[in-house]
Write a protein that holds these residues in place. Structure first.
Motif, PDB file in Angstrom:
ATOM      1  N   ASP A 174       0.852  -1.180   0.000  1.00 32.92           N
ATOM      2  CA  ASP A 174       0.000   0.000   0.000  1.00 32.92           C
ATOM      3  C   ASP A 174       0.896   1.240   0.000  1.00 32.92           C
ATOM      4  O   ASP A 174       1.544   1.542   1.000  1.00 32.92           O
ATOM      5  N   VAL A 175       0.930   1.949  -1.117  1.00 30.64           N
ATOM      6  CA  VAL A 175       1.852   3.082  -1.246  1.00 30.64           C
ATOM      7  C   VAL A 175       1.448   4.249  -0.346  1.00 30.64           C
ATOM      8  O   VAL A 175       2.270   5.128  -0.056  1.00 30.64           O
ATOM      9  N   ASN A 176       0.200   4.274   0.102  1.00 31.98           N
ATOM     10  CA  ASN A 176      -0.259   5.364   0.963  1.00 31.98           C
ATOM     11  C   ASN A 176       0.123   5.161   2.431  1.00 31.98           C
ATOM     12  O   ASN A 176       0.450   6.112   3.130  1.00 31.98           O
ATOM     13  N   SER A 177       0.095   3.899   2.895  1.00 31.27           N
ATOM     14  CA  SER A 177       0.360   3.621   4.307  1.00 31.27           C
ATOM     15  C   SER A 177       1.734   2.996   4.561  1.00 31.27           C
ATOM     16  O   SER A 177       2.108   2.780   5.708  1.00 31.27           O
ATOM     17  N   ASP A 178       2.480   2.679   3.464  1.00 37.83           N
ATOM     18  CA  ASP A 178       3.800   2.050   3.581  1.00 37.83           C
ATOM     19  C   ASP A 178       3.717   0.704   4.292  1.00 37.83           C
ATOM     20  O   ASP A 178       4.610   0.313   5.028  1.00 37.83           O
ATOM     21  N   THR A 179       2.604  -0.018   4.069  1.00 36.42           N
ATOM     22  CA  THR A 179       2.432  -1.327   4.691  1.00 36.42           C
ATOM     23  C   THR A 179       2.328  -2.409   3.622  1.00 36.42           C
ATOM     24  O   THR A 179       1.929  -2.157   2.485  1.00 36.42           O
ATOM     25  N   ILE A 180       2.691  -3.622   4.019  1.00 35.83           N
ATOM     26  CA  ILE A 180       2.557  -4.801   3.169  1.00 35.83           C
ATOM     27  C   ILE A 180       1.354  -5.582   3.685  1.00 35.83           C
ATOM     28  O   ILE A 180       1.257  -5.857   4.890  1.00 35.83           O
ATOM     29  N   VAL A 181       0.425  -5.925   2.804  1.00 37.49           N
ATOM     30  CA  VAL A 181      -0.803  -6.585   3.241  1.00 37.49           C
ATOM     31  C   VAL A 181      -1.105  -7.792   2.366  1.00 37.49           C
ATOM     32  O   VAL A 181      -0.608  -7.913   1.246  1.00 37.49           O
ATOM     33  N   ASP A 182      -1.941  -8.687   2.911  1.00 39.67           N
ATOM     34  CA  ASP A 182      -2.538  -9.740   2.107  1.00 39.67           C
ATOM     35  C   ASP A 182      -3.651  -9.086   1.287  1.00 39.67           C
ATOM     36  O   ASP A 182      -4.563  -8.488   1.858  1.00 39.67           O
ATOM     37  N   LEU A 206       1.095  -7.653   6.776  1.00 31.66           N
ATOM     38  CA  LEU A 206       2.169  -8.648   6.766  1.00 31.66           C
ATOM     39  C   LEU A 206       3.516  -8.042   7.124  1.00 31.66           C
ATOM     40  O   LEU A 206       4.470  -8.773   7.405  1.00 31.66           O
ATOM     41  N   GLY A 207       3.605  -6.727   7.086  1.00 33.56           N
ATOM     42  CA  GLY A 207       4.870  -6.064   7.368  1.00 33.56           C
ATOM     43  C   GLY A 207       4.789  -4.601   7.029  1.00 33.56           C
ATOM     44  O   GLY A 207       3.726  -4.087   6.670  1.00 33.56           O
ATOM     45  N   THR A 208       5.912  -3.900   7.147  1.00 30.50           N
ATOM     46  CA  THR A 208       5.965  -2.478   6.813  1.00 30.50           C
ATOM     47  C   THR A 208       7.245  -2.191   6.034  1.00 30.50           C
ATOM     48  O   THR A 208       8.245  -2.900   6.169  1.00 30.50           O
ATOM     49  N   GLY A 209       7.168  -1.135   5.234  1.00 34.24           N
ATOM     50  CA  GLY A 209       8.359  -0.650   4.554  1.00 34.24           C
ATOM     51  C   GLY A 209       8.577  -1.231   3.179  1.00 34.24           C
ATOM     52  O   GLY A 209       8.450  -2.439   2.969  1.00 34.24           O
ATOM     53  N   LEU A 210       8.900  -0.349   2.217  1.00 34.98           N
ATOM     54  CA  LEU A 210       9.118  -0.773   0.844  1.00 34.98           C
ATOM     55  C   LEU A 210      10.362  -1.651   0.718  1.00 34.98           C
ATOM     56  O   LEU A 210      10.362  -2.626  -0.046  1.00 34.98           O
ATOM     57  N   ALA A 211      11.413  -1.320   1.458  1.00 33.40           N
ATOM     58  CA  ALA A 211      12.652  -2.114   1.362  1.00 33.40           C
ATOM     59  C   ALA A 211      12.399  -3.572   1.724  1.00 33.40           C
ATOM     60  O   ALA A 211      12.882  -4.488   1.051  1.00 33.40           O
ATOM     61  N   GLN A 212      11.624  -3.796   2.793  1.00 36.73           N
ATOM     62  CA  GLN A 212      11.298  -5.168   3.188  1.00 36.73           C
ATOM     63  C   GLN A 212      10.463  -5.854   2.122  1.00 36.73           C
ATOM     64  O   GLN A 212      10.678  -7.027   1.788  1.00 36.73           O
ATOM     65  N   ALA A 213       9.494  -5.112   1.573  1.00 32.09           N
ATOM     66  CA  ALA A 213       8.618  -5.673   0.548  1.00 32.09           C
ATOM     67  C   ALA A 213       9.413  -6.114  -0.676  1.00 32.09           C
ATOM     68  O   ALA A 213       9.193  -7.206  -1.230  1.00 32.09           O
ATOM     69  N   ILE A 214      10.353  -5.268  -1.117  1.00 31.43           N
ATOM     70  CA  ILE A 214      11.181  -5.589  -2.281  1.00 31.43           C
ATOM     71  C   ILE A 214      12.071  -6.800  -1.992  1.00 31.43           C
ATOM     72  O   ILE A 214      12.195  -7.720  -2.812  1.00 31.43           O
ATOM     73  N   ALA A 215      12.686  -6.820  -0.813  1.00 29.36           N
ATOM     74  CA  ALA A 215      13.605  -7.914  -0.458  1.00 29.36           C
ATOM     75  C   ALA A 215      12.909  -9.263  -0.419  1.00 29.36           C
ATOM     76  O   ALA A 215      13.507 -10.291  -0.777  1.00 29.36           O
ATOM     77  N   GLU A 257      11.310   3.994  -8.751  1.00 25.68           N
ATOM     78  CA  GLU A 257      12.753   3.944  -8.959  1.00 25.68           C
ATOM     79  C   GLU A 257      13.407   2.847  -8.128  1.00 25.68           C
ATOM     80  O   GLU A 257      14.286   2.111  -8.612  1.00 25.68           O
ATOM     81  N   LEU A 258      12.979   2.701  -6.876  1.00 23.42           N
ATOM     82  CA  LEU A 258      13.525   1.634  -6.029  1.00 23.42           C
ATOM     83  C   LEU A 258      13.186   0.259  -6.588  1.00 23.42           C
ATOM     84  O   LEU A 258      14.028  -0.652  -6.590  1.00 23.42           O
ATOM     85  N   CYS A 259      11.971   0.116  -7.057  1.00 22.16           N
ATOM     86  CA  CYS A 259      11.553  -1.168  -7.630  1.00 22.16           C
ATOM     87  C   CYS A 259      12.314  -1.464  -8.923  1.00 22.16           C
ATOM     88  O   CYS A 259      12.732  -2.604  -9.158  1.00 22.16           O
ATOM     89  N   GLN A 260      12.509  -0.445  -9.755  1.00 20.01           N
ATOM     90  CA  GLN A 260      13.243  -0.626 -11.003  1.00 20.01           C
ATOM     91  C   GLN A 260      14.692  -1.014 -10.721  1.00 20.01           C
ATOM     92  O   GLN A 260      15.256  -1.901 -11.386  1.00 20.01           O
ATOM     93  N   GLN A 261      15.301  -0.388  -9.732  1.00 20.50           N
ATOM     94  CA  GLN A 261      16.695  -0.688  -9.377  1.00 20.50           C
ATOM     95  C   GLN A 261      16.865  -2.125  -8.890  1.00 20.50           C
ATOM     96  O   GLN A 261      17.950  -2.706  -9.015  1.00 20.50           O
ATOM     97  N   SER A 262      15.798  -2.716  -8.361  1.00 16.91           N
ATOM     98  CA  SER A 262      15.884  -4.091  -7.850  1.00 16.91           C
ATOM     99  C   SER A 262      16.025  -5.120  -8.968  1.00 16.91           C
ATOM    100  O   SER A 262      16.409  -6.266  -8.728  1.00 16.91           O
ATOM    101  N   GLY A 263      15.678  -4.717 -10.201  1.00 15.34           N
ATOM    102  CA  GLY A 263      15.712  -5.649 -11.322  1.00 15.34           C
ATOM    103  C   GLY A 263      14.547  -6.621 -11.351  1.00 15.34           C
ATOM    104  O   GLY A 263      14.515  -7.546 -12.165  1.00 15.34           O
ATOM    105  N   LYS A 264      13.556  -6.380 -10.485  1.00 15.68           N
ATOM    106  CA  LYS A 264      12.419  -7.306 -10.365  1.00 15.68           C
ATOM    107  C   LYS A 264      11.118  -6.715 -10.911  1.00 15.68           C
ATOM    108  O   LYS A 264      10.081  -7.381 -10.874  1.00 15.68           O
ATOM    109  N   PHE A 265      11.132  -5.462 -11.384  1.00 19.30           N
ATOM    110  CA  PHE A 265       9.907  -4.711 -11.673  1.00 19.30           C
ATOM    111  C   PHE A 265       9.418  -4.977 -13.091  1.00 19.30           C
ATOM    112  O   PHE A 265      10.102  -4.653 -14.063  1.00 19.30           O
ATOM    113  N   LEU A 266       8.230  -5.570 -13.222  1.00 20.99           N
ATOM    114  CA  LEU A 266       7.609  -5.886 -14.509  1.00 20.99           C
ATOM    115  C   LEU A 266       6.109  -5.566 -14.462  1.00 20.99           C
ATOM    116  O   LEU A 266       5.441  -6.028 -13.547  1.00 20.99           O
ATOM    117  N   PRO A 267       5.614  -4.754 -15.419  1.00 18.25           N
ATOM    118  CA  PRO A 267       6.351  -4.098 -16.493  1.00 18.25           C
ATOM    119  C   PRO A 267       7.295  -3.026 -15.950  1.00 18.25           C
ATOM    120  O   PRO A 267       7.217  -2.682 -14.766  1.00 18.25           O
TER     121      PRO A 267
END
Length: 383
Positions: A30-38, A45-54, A72-82
């Motif tokens: 959730d880009v508004n709350s910085d949380t990871i959810v089911d 399920l967690g918090t923070g974009l870095a954790q979500a990407i990892a 940009e963070l997602c693109q740098q991870s090499g995992k972002f599609l599209p």
């Protein structure tokens, strides 16, 4: 495989439901709350974009208006599609227009408007009427104006200035002025492309709107010449973007010609009918594409239509007694005009679909579903 979806709305929810049989574990950021959810239960399920990407093997998106730093963070991870280029083109009409021109795809003549001088030059160059759309943050009829006469120009520009002044200034806002297209109908094409460049497309869908919001989509057999034209445009755009995933193109049909109105770099509302009407639904094909799995068949298995439920959190349970009628709720809080769910209705033939649609309309009040009578007439015309 673990898939992270940017955005935690109904599209992420339906991706998760489609991915479960393939043993794909889908979570949503959730880009508004910085949380990871089911995305189905909405449990955190967690918090923070870095954790979500990892924690993700693949990152994808359910909407275009993602903050650039997140992209940009997602693109740098090499995992972002599209890729971020595609997402930005879907979220910024200036980039969208440049993409369509680059791909050689026909679209309405336009001019970018930033100043009052640009505004009046657009009137002079493109003529009236004009359709004006915000480059950023405009969707479902929001951030749009129609200028019909010169006498209204001053008032329309004043309204645009007020809109621009209140916009988020993180990115420079602008207006795309388009020549008004006198179209016969609105259609869309949803398709998928994988990393190897393989592409599949679904049948063209005829779309009906209420106040700029999709109300009903019809997926019917036939239309082969238009289908081929739309497929070629899809392939040109998807190739230009080096796209991976499901992509939707919205068209104006003018006679025997299609003009691209908008693109959507994601699964799309006009493709919800694929859940019951296609061999492989758009949600599964998106996951197949981004996860490196073979693309599924997009064949229309039976005529199908989709009815959006807008601003209502209840419909008569009797709709479930109708043959081949499926109800999909999104688990949202009620709000006027909000997409709360949809109904898919299928049949063995267009004639039978028209008959079943007449039965469905009896359970859907005209005040809440104002477009249905026109769609019923259209179905009878197509028999």
């Amino acid at each position: 495989m673990k898939v992270l979806v940017l955005g935690a709305g109904q599209l992420a929810r339906m991706m998760s439901l489609a991915g479960t049989p393939l043993n794909l574990k889908v979570s949503a950021y959730d880009v508004n709350s910085d949380t990871i959810v089911d995305p189905v239960t909405q449990l955190q399920l967690g918090t923070g974009l870095a954790q979500a990407i990892a924690n993700a093997d693949v990152i994808t998106s359910e909407f275009e208006h993602i903050p650039y730093p997140v992209q940009e963070l997602c693109q740098q991870s090499g995992k972002f599609l599209p890729n971020s280029t595609a997402i930005k083109a879907g979220g910024d009409r200036r980039q969208e227009k440049q993409l369509l021109d680059k791909a050689g795809v026909t679209n309405a003549a336009y001019k970018i408007v930033v100043t009052e001088q640009d505004f009046y030059q657009a009137i002079e160059q493109l003529g009236l009427p004009l359709v004006l759309k915000s480059a950023l943050a405009g969707y479902d009829g929001k951030g749009q104006w129609r200028l019909k006469t010169q006498a209204d120009a001053q008032a329309v520009w004043a309204d645009i200035q007020q809109f621009m002044a209140g916009a988020d200034h993180t990115l420079p806002q602008a207006i795309v002025a388009e020549q008004f297209v006198r179209f016969d109908r609105e259609v869309s094409l949803v398709g998928a492309r994988n990393q190897a460049g393989d592409m599949v497309v679904y049948p063209l869908t005829e779309n009906h709107h209420v106040a700029g919001v999709l109300a009903v989509s019809l997926a019917l057999p036939g239309q082969q010449e238009l289908q081929q034209q739309a497929k070629q445009m899809f392939e040109a755009v998807a190739t230009a973007l080096d796209y991976v995933g499901v992509l939707a193109l919205e068209f104006f049909q003018v006679g025997d010609t299609l003009l691209v109105n908008e693109i959507a770099p994601r699964v799309h509302n006009s493709g919800h009918w694929t859940q019951q009407g296609a061999d492989t639904c758009q949600f599964e094909n998106h996951l197949r594409a981004v996860c490196g799995l073979p693309l599924g068949s997009t064949a229309l298995v039976r005529p199908t239509l989709m009815v959006n439920i807008l601003g209502e959190d209840h419909v008569s349970p009797a709709v479930l007694s109708l043959p081949s009628c499926h109800l999909h709720w999104y688990g949202k809080g009620k709000r006027p005009g909000r997409k709360m769910g949809h109904i898919n209705l299928s049949a063995a033939s267009t004639s039978e679909l028209a008959q079943r649609f007449d039965l469905l309309r009896q359970h859907l009040p005209e005040q809440e579903f104002p477009e249905l009578d026109l769609v019923a007439a259209r179905l009878k015309q197509l028999q």
